[in-house]
Design a protein around this motif. Structure first.
Motif, mmCIF file in Angstrom:
data_model
loop_
_atom_site.group_PDB
_atom_site.id
_atom_site.type_symbol
_atom_site.label_atom_id
_atom_site.label_comp_id
_atom_site.label_asym_id
_atom_site.label_seq_id
_atom_site.Cartn_x
_atom_site.Cartn_y
_atom_site.Cartn_z
ATOM 1 N N PHE A 152 0.697 -1.294 -0.117
ATOM 2 C CA PHE A 152 -0.228 -0.061 0.036
ATOM 3 C C PHE A 152 0.936 1.314 -0.097
ATOM 4 O O PHE A 152 0.547 2.309 -0.673
ATOM 5 C CB PHE A 152 -0.993 -0.128 1.092
ATOM 6 C CG PHE A 152 -1.733 1.359 1.496
ATOM 7 C CD1 PHE A 152 -2.658 1.506 0.589
ATOM 8 C CD2 PHE A 152 -1.484 2.009 2.209
ATOM 9 C CE1 PHE A 152 -3.225 2.860 0.933
ATOM 10 C CE2 PHE A 152 -1.799 3.351 2.535
ATOM 11 C CZ PHE A 152 -2.749 3.759 1.829
ATOM 12 N N LEU A 153 2.040 1.226 0.896
ATOM 13 C CA LEU A 153 2.763 2.469 1.060
ATOM 14 C C LEU A 153 3.681 2.590 -0.596
ATOM 15 O O LEU A 153 3.742 3.743 -0.996
ATOM 16 C CB LEU A 153 3.655 2.204 2.187
ATOM 17 C CG LEU A 153 3.181 2.153 3.431
ATOM 18 C CD1 LEU A 153 4.352 2.003 4.468
ATOM 19 C CD2 LEU A 153 2.747 3.728 3.714
ATOM 20 N N GLN A 154 4.066 1.508 -1.103
ATOM 21 C CA GLN A 154 4.583 1.706 -2.441
ATOM 22 C C GLN A 154 3.479 2.170 -3.443
ATOM 23 O O GLN A 154 4.004 3.081 -4.176
ATOM 24 C CB GLN A 154 5.165 0.234 -2.571
ATOM 25 C CG GLN A 154 5.872 0.334 -3.985
ATOM 26 C CD GLN A 154 6.590 -0.814 -4.444
ATOM 27 O OE1 GLN A 154 6.520 -1.999 -3.771
ATOM 28 N NE2 GLN A 154 7.282 -0.948 -5.396
ATOM 29 N N ALA A 155 2.413 1.750 -3.382
ATOM 30 C CA ALA A 155 1.497 2.119 -4.495
ATOM 31 C C ALA A 155 1.219 3.687 -4.182
ATOM 32 O O ALA A 155 0.985 4.317 -5.338
ATOM 33 C CB ALA A 155 0.163 1.116 -4.468
ATOM 34 N N ARG A 156 1.150 3.864 -2.936
ATOM 35 C CA ARG A 156 0.610 5.268 -2.847
ATOM 36 C C ARG A 156 1.772 6.341 -3.235
ATOM 37 O O ARG A 156 1.576 7.376 -3.689
ATOM 38 C CB ARG A 156 0.565 5.576 -1.037
ATOM 39 C CG ARG A 156 0.012 7.042 -0.693
ATOM 40 C CD ARG A 156 -0.510 7.078 0.571
ATOM 41 N NE ARG A 156 0.637 6.903 1.436
ATOM 42 C CZ ARG A 156 0.777 7.059 2.856
ATOM 43 N NH1 ARG A 156 -0.493 7.472 3.326
ATOM 44 N NH2 ARG A 156 1.793 6.980 3.624
ATOM 45 N N SER A 157 3.175 5.884 -3.003
ATOM 46 C CA SER A 157 4.226 6.811 -3.267
ATOM 47 C C SER A 157 4.349 6.891 -4.706
ATOM 48 O O SER A 157 4.579 7.862 -5.553
ATOM 49 C CB SER A 157 5.588 6.024 -2.944
ATOM 50 O OG SER A 157 6.639 6.878 -3.108
ATOM 51 N N GLU A 158 4.096 5.578 -5.543
ATOM 52 C CA GLU A 158 4.178 5.629 -6.991
ATOM 53 C C GLU A 158 3.125 6.492 -7.421
ATOM 54 O O GLU A 158 3.299 6.994 -8.524
ATOM 55 C CB GLU A 158 4.106 4.256 -7.679
ATOM 56 C CG GLU A 158 5.237 3.632 -7.396
ATOM 57 C CD GLU A 158 5.298 1.955 -7.835
ATOM 58 O OE1 GLU A 158 3.863 1.609 -8.263
ATOM 59 O OE2 GLU A 158 6.181 1.166 -7.894
ATOM 60 N N ALA A 159 1.957 6.750 -6.912
ATOM 61 C CA ALA A 159 0.821 7.441 -7.197
ATOM 62 C C ALA A 159 0.986 8.489 -7.309
ATOM 63 O O ALA A 159 0.785 9.722 -8.030
ATOM 64 C CB ALA A 159 -0.394 7.102 -6.722
ATOM 65 N N SER A 160 1.759 9.031 -6.064
ATOM 66 C CA SER A 160 1.989 10.454 -5.884
ATOM 67 C C SER A 160 3.102 11.081 -7.069
ATOM 68 O O SER A 160 3.006 12.078 -7.702
ATOM 69 C CB SER A 160 3.113 10.687 -4.600
ATOM 70 O OG SER A 160 3.250 12.124 -4.465
ATOM 71 N N VAL A 161 4.203 10.198 -7.282
ATOM 72 C CA VAL A 161 5.163 10.473 -8.422
ATOM 73 C C VAL A 161 4.665 10.614 -9.786
ATOM 74 O O VAL A 161 4.894 11.253 -10.588
ATOM 75 C CB VAL A 161 6.223 9.412 -8.580
ATOM 76 C CG1 VAL A 161 7.128 9.603 -9.617
ATOM 77 C CG2 VAL A 161 6.998 9.519 -7.020
ATOM 78 N N ALA A 162 3.586 9.694 -9.866
ATOM 79 C CA ALA A 162 2.728 9.750 -11.321
ATOM 80 C C ALA A 162 1.781 11.070 -11.547
ATOM 81 O O ALA A 162 1.946 11.540 -12.385
ATOM 82 C CB ALA A 162 1.949 8.474 -11.281
#
Length: 411
Positions: A152-162
């Motif tokens: 979940f944390l990784q997906a949230r970070s990637e979504a922020s970068v995207a």
């Protein structure tokens, strides 16, 4: 020597001689009385043995059985509020008596199983405790939960970068600095990142864990909560043990329970869903719990030739415990003649249901057997016959007079 006077000789006569003389005198007087009575034509006043026995019996039993009845004048009956009616048979719904066992309402029971394997760190809920919906039963620490949170944390970070890349590409595309395909690629990357974030968030939600992460990072601890309000009737959770897919708790709402009873095949046609029932248990023999049939099994047990019936009844005070043996009297569609009395006509005497019967000599108490109270009326199973006159009002006044007369007879 001087001669002894005759008077002194008489004084020195033997005592036996004196007694004998007295007895003979009494007999002579008695004979004289009898002869006098005979001469006057009268029979001597003697008492035969049967008459003497009757006199003894009369003295031992001064009052006959009829005298023991409660005698009240019409004025006394009116003052005491005593009202009498002739009891006649009437048609009432027939009933069937079923044997069964109290069990939790299967619509209000839940097994609590951990969604992820883990080690139990604490168990706040105790066996038999009343819990609310959402209340913590146990706390577990799970490695699998840590992995899900990391995802979940990784997906949230990637979504922020995207999102940042998409905003930059949109700005550059508006100034024609980058081709439009680069902008479209950035938008697609942002959509994929948000889809992965949503999937990770949904997984946490399904596991019953909040997506919110503490400052310490990926939290691997989660709480096992009660899915409904009720009582913890089973508990397997022990701190320090590993839990996987076994049930750790059973929570049941015991404010409403079932009695699961067996119905013989021959009686099945007489029962219907919705039929009223009265339930008794050994723990409360003098109480009856009202309920109704909510289910009749669709299949027959070929071994016992019976069908399962479920009788639902309220249990607000939790007095009925799962596992208790119960007897249920279920009303049927058929009718039968029976004697019905107002419940106020029945009182307890020596622990037995009793009514007062009006006879020619007064009121007499009589023990009866009833089938319980329904809408203020009781059905008499044994002890009365049609046509008898029964006191339906003023029963306590009659009982009080009876007790007073019994106390007076023992004085």
């Amino acid at each position: 020597m001087r001669a002894e006077p005759p008077a002194m000789k008489r004084l020195r006569m033997p005592v036996a001689t004196i007694v004998a003389t007295a007895v003979i005198g009494a007999l002579l007087v008695s004979c004289g009385d009898r002869q006098s009575a005979t001469a006057n034509g009268k029979k001597p006043a003697t008492q035969s043995e049967p008459a003497a026995a009757a006199a003894v019996t009369a003295s031992a039993n001064p009052a006959s059985e009829a005298d023991k009845a409660l005698r009240l004048t019409p004025a006394q009956m009116q003052e005491a509020g005593v009202r009498v009616e002739t009891i006649q048979p009437s048609s009432v719904n027939a009933s069937i008596t079923l044997s069964g066992t109290v069990s939790p309402n299967q619509n209000r029971i839940a097994k609590v199983i951990p969604r992820l394997p883990g080690r139990i760190t604490s168990v706040p809920a105790a066996l038999g405790a009343h819990v609310k919906a959402g209340q913590t039963l146990a706390v577990l620490e799970s490695i699998e939960l840590g992995d899900v949170r990391s995802t979940f944390l990784q997906a949230r970070s990637e979504a922020s970068v995207a999102d940042a890349a998409l905003a930059r590409a949109k700005s550059l595309s508006a100034e024609d600095i980058i081709p439009r395909k680069d902008y479209l690629r950035a938008r697609a990357d942002a959509q994929r990142a948000h889809a992965a974030l949503q999937a990770a968030s949904d997984k946490l939600r399904i596991l019953g864990v909040s997506p919110t992460v503490s400052e310490s990072g990926a939290d691997a601890v989660y709480s096992l909560v009660a899915p409904l309000a009720g009582t913890v009737i089973e508990k397997q959770a022990v701190p320090g043990t590993l839990a996987d897919k076994e049930s750790l708790f059973t929570v049941a709402d015991l404010s409403n329970v079932w009695v699961v009873a067996d119905v013989f095949e021959r009686d099945l046609s007489r029962l219907a869903v919705g039929a009223a029932a009265e339930v008794t248990v050994a723990a409360y023999p003098d109480e009856r719990f009202a309920g109704q049939v909510v289910y009749l099994s669709a299949t027959l047990d070929v071994a016992t030739r019976t069908v399962k019936a479920q009788i639902e009844l309220p249990n607000p005070q939790r007095r009925l415990k799962p596992g208790m043996f119960a007897s249920a009297s279920v009303a049927t569609s058929a009718t039968e003649p029976a004697l019905v009395l107002p419940a106020a006509a029945v009182t307890l005497v020596d622990g037995k249901p009793t009514v007062f019967i009006e006879t020619k000599t007064g009121f007499e108490p009589r023990s009866i057997e009833t089938s319980g109270e329904v809408a203020g009326m009781v059905t008499v199973r044994q002890g009365l016959t049609g046509g008898e006159r029964v006191a339906i009002d003023g029963v306590y006044a009659l009982k009080s007079r009876m007790l007073k007369s019994q106390l007076g007879s023992t004085d």
